[in-house]
Design a protein around this motif. Structure first.
Motif, mmCIF file in Angstrom:
data_model
loop_
_atom_site.group_PDB
_atom_site.id
_atom_site.type_symbol
_atom_site.label_atom_id
_atom_site.label_comp_id
_atom_site.label_asym_id
_atom_site.label_seq_id
_atom_site.Cartn_x
_atom_site.Cartn_y
_atom_site.Cartn_z
ATOM 1 N N ASP A 16 6.659 5.823 6.474
ATOM 2 C CA ASP A 16 8.333 6.178 6.106
ATOM 3 C C ASP A 16 8.901 6.854 6.504
ATOM 4 O O ASP A 16 9.669 6.950 6.608
ATOM 5 C CB ASP A 16 7.891 6.659 4.447
ATOM 6 N N ALA B 268 10.028 -4.586 -1.478
ATOM 7 C CA ALA B 268 11.258 -4.133 -1.185
ATOM 8 C C ALA B 268 11.948 -3.918 -0.681
ATOM 9 O O ALA B 268 12.933 -3.293 -0.532
ATOM 10 C CB ALA B 268 9.643 -3.915 0.777
ATOM 11 N N SER B 269 12.493 -5.491 -0.617
ATOM 12 C CA SER B 269 14.024 -5.732 -0.663
ATOM 13 C C SER B 269 14.941 -5.666 -1.873
ATOM 14 O O SER B 269 15.650 -5.794 -1.457
ATOM 15 C CB SER B 269 13.835 -7.354 -0.558
ATOM 16 N N ASP C 175 14.289 -2.567 -3.267
ATOM 17 C CA ASP C 175 14.421 -0.727 -3.099
ATOM 18 C C ASP C 175 13.634 -0.607 -4.288
ATOM 19 O O ASP C 175 13.495 0.376 -4.841
ATOM 20 C CB ASP C 175 15.675 -0.469 -2.377
ATOM 21 N N ARG C 176 12.482 -1.364 -4.493
ATOM 22 C CA ARG C 176 11.371 -0.698 -5.719
ATOM 23 C C ARG C 176 10.177 -0.022 -4.993
ATOM 24 O O ARG C 176 9.159 0.451 -5.885
ATOM 25 C CB ARG C 176 10.950 -1.897 -6.255
ATOM 26 N N THR D 32 8.942 1.182 -0.952
ATOM 27 C CA THR D 32 8.960 1.343 1.231
ATOM 28 C C THR D 32 8.306 0.882 1.519
ATOM 29 O O THR D 32 7.123 -0.157 1.008
ATOM 30 C CB THR D 32 8.401 2.758 1.310
ATOM 31 N N SER D 33 7.908 0.277 2.542
ATOM 32 C CA SER D 33 7.382 -0.413 3.750
ATOM 33 C C SER D 33 5.829 0.083 3.452
ATOM 34 O O SER D 33 4.554 -0.231 3.416
ATOM 35 C CB SER D 33 7.369 -0.469 4.449
#
Length: 584
Positions: free
Chosen positions: A60, A279-280, A282-283, A285-286
């Motif tokens: 991150d 992730a799309s 925003d729940r 992170t990558s």
């Protein structure tokens, strides 16, 4: 011959908890090694959690500033450096614990077999006991060793990975594991019959080993009576039952493997697909998605192995019933505390004894022996002669009356102390693999080479190479040579009481003469009780006790008993008539 009956039922298998508890109890002295292995697994788990969290933050942070060199990276590298030795120690200690347990259980099994009560042993098939002590025990050890050395650490690490994954994203973790309970339930259903199949396989394997043992032990008889086809049919039937049970067990085990792979593969697919969605919005992170993917590998190992763990425990349960039954066979009583002779007499006072389920073989038997006296027990077959000898050696225990030996009741003797006072030479001499010297030396493990050599010379064995291998049971020696080795062993023991159970009955005339001379040397200065089938061989006996229907019918010298014209007289005349008939 009747075909061997297939058992209708199997011994109830103990629960997995009972098997595990007994395994840990038997190997309690190694629990510290197991605890150290578990601690290393916990340390590995903690390092894995730290590494995953640092990896998460590093990815991150790289997305935010474009560099991976930060504090989290340093901690990640340090944790990785500790992770390798920690996992090595975990696996090494687990394998060490497993090997120590294997040794401990084999030692315990051998010790148990060596202490089994003779009456209990008489009711068992030797081949089946060997199967329990080898094949069944190996199955238990193999199943539980693998669990403690590999799968238990994987489970600990998997739990830690699960906790770390839940912290990162409980939604993604739980969603990916939603399918797991259904597949695990299916695995449990598939593996359920494995306990029964394993038990049936071991039962059949024990039967086949027993049949093979009969063939090898009675090879000459099997050949003489053309029993090869009969024994082969029995063996084939047992092997067929084992193969059938093995096929059923393998079919279930093979089906468990793809189910286990599904338990690993499906959650990872869900993580990748559902993780992109989270992730799309925003729940997550990558870095969090990648960390959960990495952790899923460690979570998936114990989940994927669930079927194999079930299979191994089912197998262990099936074999444990037979091994635990062996361990629980009653040992022979240790007796009292007396260890040294304090008197001169051996006395049977109204002694009775019966083998289980049979009429009494000894009933109201009374006779006495003075110290230094040589007496003979004679009588028809089944009159109780050999049984009286076995009662004196405490191989069996009387059911009535009293037996005293050198000043102590037989119950007051310790078993070791009692048998230290007895030297025994039987009709079917058992010699151990090794040399003549080795077998003679067993009579007294503290004897010097000079004492062993003296016993060999006294037993008229000087004309044989005493250092050559004699084979299993001494089969490379003649019958007379085997008997003289047994006599030398008894001489070296130098016990005050000598028990001779028809030591010359199976010998030819020349061998009998040599063995008889060695026996005369052995009996000098000792109390001796001789069982003799050939009454003409009792010239040097002080007194004869003639048994009939388990009682002492007559007692006296040969001349006195012949003058009475009773039981002994008729027995002696019968033997003479048989001898002359054969001679004619």
């Amino acid at each position: 011959m009747n075909e061997e009956r297939v058992p209708d039922s199997q011994e109830a298998a103990p629960s997995a908890v009972h098997v595990m508890r007994r395994y840990l109890t038997v190997n309690a002295r190694y629990n510290s090694t197991l605890a150290a292995a578990i601690l290393c697994s916990l340390l590995t788990s903690a390092l894995l959690s730290i590494m995953t969290q640092c990896f998460h933050l590093t990815i991150d942070h790289f997305g935010a500033v474009g560099t991976v060199m930060n504090k989290q990276t340093v901690i990640l590298l340090l944790s990785l450096g500790l992770f390798v030795p920690s996992q090595y120690l975990q696996q090494y200690l687990g394998l060490k614990y497993s090997e120590l347990c294997d040794r401990s259980m084999r030692d315990m099994t051998f010790a148990t077999v060596s202490r089994i009560d003779k009456q209990t042993l008489d009711a068992q098939r030797i081949g089946d006991l060997l199967s329990r002590a080898n094949s069944d025990l190996a199955q238990i050890n193999g199943s539980l060793q693998n669990y403690f050395s590999v799968r238990l650490p994987q489970q600990i690490i998997g739990i830690a990975a699960l906790i770390a994954s839940l912290i990162i994203s409980w939604q993604l973790t739980l969603f990916s594991l939603a399918i797991v309970p259904a597949i695990m339930l299916l695995q449990a259903i598939v593996s359920a019959p494995l306990t029964r199949f394993a038990q049936q396989w071991q039962q059949a394997a024990g039967e086949s080993l027993s049949i093979a043992n009969n063939l090898m032990g009675g090879f000459e008889v099997a050949k003489a009576y053309n029993m090869g086809n009969v024994l082969r049919r029995r063996y084939d039937a047992a092997v067929d039952r084992a193969a059938e049970s093995g096929i059923h067990a393998n079919r279930a085990t093979i089906l468990l493997s793809p189910l286990g792979q599904l338990l690993v593969f499906i959650p990872q697919m869900i993580i990748c697909g559902f993780g992109v969605y989270l992730a799309s919005i925003d729940r997550i992170t990558s870095g969090g998605v990648m960390s959960v993917v990495i952790l899923s590998v460690f979570i998936g190992n114990p989940i994927g192995d669930f079927g194999a763990v079930l299979s191994s425990f089912r197998t262990a349960r099936g074999c444990a019933a037979r091994v635990f039954e062996l361990w629980d066979m009653p040992p022979e009583p240790e007796g009292g505390t007396e260890r040294k002779p304090e008197g001169d007499h051996i006395v049977f006072n109204r002694v009775s004894f019966a083998y289980p389920g049979k009429p009494p073989v000894i009933e109201d038997l009374s006779f006495s022996v003075q110290r230094g006296e040589r007496i003979a027990l004679v009588g028809a077959s089944g009159s109780g002669k050999s049984t009286a000898i076995k009662l004196l050696m405490a191989l069996y225990r009387k059911q009535g009356g009293d037996i005293s030996l050198f000043g102590h009741a037989i119950e007051d003797w310790s078993i070791d102390g009692l048998r230290a006072c007895i030297s025994y030479v039987g009709q079917d001499t058992y010699l151990f693999a090794g040399s003549i010297w080795d077998n003679v030396a067993l009579g007294n493990r503290s004897a010097t080479d000079a004492e062993i050599q003296a016993a060999i010379q006294a037993a008229l064995l000087s004309d044989i190479d005493v250092n050559r291998e004699i084979g299993e049971r001494g089969l490379r020696l003649s019958g007379g040579q085997r008997q003289r080795v047994a006599i030398a062993r008894a001489m070296l023991k130098d016990a005050p009481l000598l028990l001779l159970d028809e030591p010359t009955s199976a010998l030819d005339t020349q061998s009998e003469a040599l063995v008889s001379e060695a026996l005369q040397r052995l009996m000098q200065g000792r109390t001796a009780i001789v069982i003799a089938h050939r009454l003409s061989a009792l010239r040097h006996i002080d007194r004869i006790v003639c048994l009939q229907d388990g009682r002492a019918a007559e007692s006296g010298t040969h001349e006195r008993l012949m003058s009475m014209q009773g039981v002994y007289y008729r027995l002696y005349r019968s033997q003479e008539a048989d001898y002359h008939e054969i001679g004619d």
